[in-house]
Design a protein around this motif. Structure first.
Motif, PDB file in Angstrom:
ATOM      1  N   LEU A  54      32.854  -6.461  22.697  1.00 51.14           N
ATOM      2  CA  LEU A  54      34.215  -6.831  22.325  1.00 51.14           C
ATOM      3  C   LEU A  54      34.215  -7.460  20.933  1.00 51.14           C
ATOM      4  O   LEU A  54      33.250  -8.088  20.510  1.00 51.14           O
ATOM      5  N   TRP A  55      35.328  -7.307  20.237  1.00 52.28           N
ATOM      6  CA  TRP A  55      35.370  -7.773  18.852  1.00 52.28           C
ATOM      7  C   TRP A  55      36.789  -8.229  18.500  1.00 52.28           C
ATOM      8  O   TRP A  55      37.728  -8.058  19.272  1.00 52.28           O
ATOM      9  N   SER A  56      36.921  -8.797  17.328  1.00 51.53           N
ATOM     10  CA  SER A  56      38.219  -9.198  16.805  1.00 51.53           C
ATOM     11  C   SER A  56      38.156  -9.094  15.283  1.00 51.53           C
ATOM     12  O   SER A  56      37.110  -8.756  14.715  1.00 51.53           O
ATOM     13  N   VAL A  57      39.254  -9.364  14.635  1.00 51.28           N
ATOM     14  CA  VAL A  57      39.322  -9.294  13.175  1.00 51.28           C
ATOM     15  C   VAL A  57      39.042 -10.685  12.607  1.00 51.28           C
ATOM     16  O   VAL A  57      39.648 -11.675  13.039  1.00 51.28           O
ATOM     17  N   GLU A  58      38.126 -10.740  11.685  1.00 49.55           N
ATOM     18  CA  GLU A  58      37.798 -12.015  11.038  1.00 49.55           C
ATOM     19  C   GLU A  58      39.037 -12.582  10.371  1.00 49.55           C
ATOM     20  O   GLU A  58      39.711 -11.921   9.602  1.00 49.55           O
TER      21      GLU A  58
END
Length: 494
Positions: A256-260
């Protein structure tokens, strides 16, 4: 008033029987007005510009708040920025991946220490399950602890874990059909049609619990681990519809990831790159179809004439007046109360002797004995100074917070009308709210509510608009500057 309504109804009936859909009479390139600046509204603008350079004229986006992003928002605690709304993305969310590449945004992955955080399931009296925790920074020791936790999880839930993963993988693979090329992927006029084409419709007709029992999952796994996940991701129980539940389970996957710097940067960037006239702090009060156009009246006392109007925000709690009226199924939104705390958790609340014994992620089962859905450590600043995020279905008053936390230096409370309250069988609002050019992106949200599902629905709405303008059911495939093989390149980078 009755005469006015009759005249407008006659106008609507006469235009509905015409051979061509009404557009701006002065121009072959109609103005598009989009209500809502979240991922749905910004994606519609992006795909309209990407798919056609001439069919669309001016694009206006109306946002009732002073910033864009909708349910993507951030909060600052202890000088650190954290996601306050939509927070995680799946490694196969290809639209979002393309947005980050197109906009030169940085992808943030959880650090290894965060992905290996200790986890516990609380039933209001004790932990029915807890993983081991590690205080060592040595990679080999962390791998040993991670392996030991995998063994613990397997011993408690057995082969049902593999059946759960198979259920999720099948759903994700069906969802991937929405990224196929135009030559094989139709333009969908209804949500039902869109879901049936991908093989996902039946999941909306039954509850998650029914689907998982049929898939052979154990009652223990469903009542504990699955329930924890649905309470965290959708604030609801395993009685939610099967597709929403499968999407919720996918939100607990690896990678899972997100935007910095905040996921809302996707909406900001897409709007900036789409030649949009942005109206901040301007709420749309009414939408009237008059003389082949939509007249939008706003809280600033202004009126705008639009050939096409796209509603890209949930209508459930808004008071927009439509003339002629529209008909959509009654739907309740599930409010999630998010409380951010900078301080220190109280181990005595959990009948434990020290803070280190409290898991970094505390999930909960479905019971009235627990006032919150989850508590997670966002960041440890010092040994006795941490930032936490608490999800709950109801507001947590200060007295309750003082029981759960021994120290509270900062407290921020947010009430989010976060997603639909799911139930099976789901009934969907139409994508086309009238016989002309009034569209509703959030009709798809009753299937599942995520940033990516909003983008997928928005892409279909953009194609639907263009196909109805041109009279062509399928558009000529185009090579997009932000959609294509690059998605897989970014996925590989993850």
């Amino acid at each position: 008033m009755k005469n006015l309504h009759l005249v407008l109804s006659l106008i609507l009936i006469s235009t509905a029987t015409a051979t061509a859909v009404a557009v701006d009479s002065e121009s072959s390139s109609p103005t598009v007005c989009i209500i809502g600046s979240g991922i749905g509204g910004s994606s519609v603008a992006h795909f309209l510009r990407s798919y056609s350079s001439s069919a669309i004229g001016t694009i206006r986006i109306f946002e009732r708040h002073d910033v864009v992003g909708g349910r993507m928002a951030t909060v600052t605690i202890a000088g650190e920025t954290f996601e306050a709304g939509a927070s995680i993305l799946h490694p196969k969310n290809y639209h979002a991946l393309n947005y980050t590449k197109y906009l030169n945004l940085s992808v943030r992955q959880p650090p290894p220490s965060e992905s290996d955080s200790s986890f516990g399931i609380w039933n209001g009296r004790d932990f029915v399950f807890k993983t081991l925790s590690s205080t060592s920074n040595l990679p080999i020791f962390q791998r040993v602890v991670s392996f030991a936790n995998s063994v613990l999880i397997f011993f408690r839930y057995g082969f049902s874990l593999f059946r759960m993963n198979s259920f999720v993988d099948t759903t994700v693979n069906n969802f991937l059909k929405y990224y196929e090329g135009f030559e094989s992927r139709p333009v969908f006029e209804t949500v039902d049609e869109m879901l049936k084409w991908s093989g996902l419709y039946n999941l909306t007709t039954r509850t998650l619990q029914e689907e998982l029992l049929d898939a052979g999952l154990s009652a223990r796994l469903i009542q504990e681990l699955v329930t924890v996940i649905t309470r965290i991701n959708y604030g609801q129980s395993i009685s939610i519809s099967g597709l929403a539940g499968a999407v919720s389970l996918a939100g607990s996957a690896q990678g899972l990831w997100s935007v910095e710097g905040g996921n809302r940067q996707m909406a900001v960037g897409l709007i900036n790159q789409s030649d949009v006239k942005l109206h901040l702090n301007e709420e749309v009060e009414s939408v009237s179809f008059i003389e082949q156009k939509y007249q939008l009246n706003t809280t600033k006392g202004k009126s705008y004439s639009c050939g096409i109007t796209v509603v890209a925000t949930p209508l459930d709690e808004l008071k927009i007046q439509f003339l002629p009226g529209i008909s959509i199924p009654e739907r309740k939104l599930q409010h999630t109360y998010t409380t951010f705390i900078r301080g220190l958790i109280n181990p005595a609340y959990f009948a434990l002797g020290s803070v280190s014994e409290v898991p970094q992620l505390v999930g909960t089962v479905e019971t009235p004995d627990v006032p919150f859905s989850s508590i997670s450590v966002l960041k440890q600043h010092k040994d006795n100074d941490m930032s936490y995020k608490v999800f709950s279905r109801r507001p947590l008053d200060d007295a309750m917070l003082d029981q759960i936390f021994s120290v509270r230096n900062e407290t921020v409370k947010i009430d989010w009308a976060a997603y639909p309250h799911y139930h099976a069988p789901e009934v969907f609002a139409p994508f086309i709210l009238d016989s002309q050019h009034l569209y509703y992106v959030n009709a798809f949200e009753n299937a599942a509510s995520t940033m990516e599902t909003s983008a997928v629905a928005a892409e279909n709405i953009a194609r639907l608009i263009l196909s109805r303008l041109t009279g062509q059911k399928s558009l000529t495939p185009v090579k997009l500057k932000s959609f294509g093989d690059d998605a897989y390149d970014v996925h590989a980078d993850l």
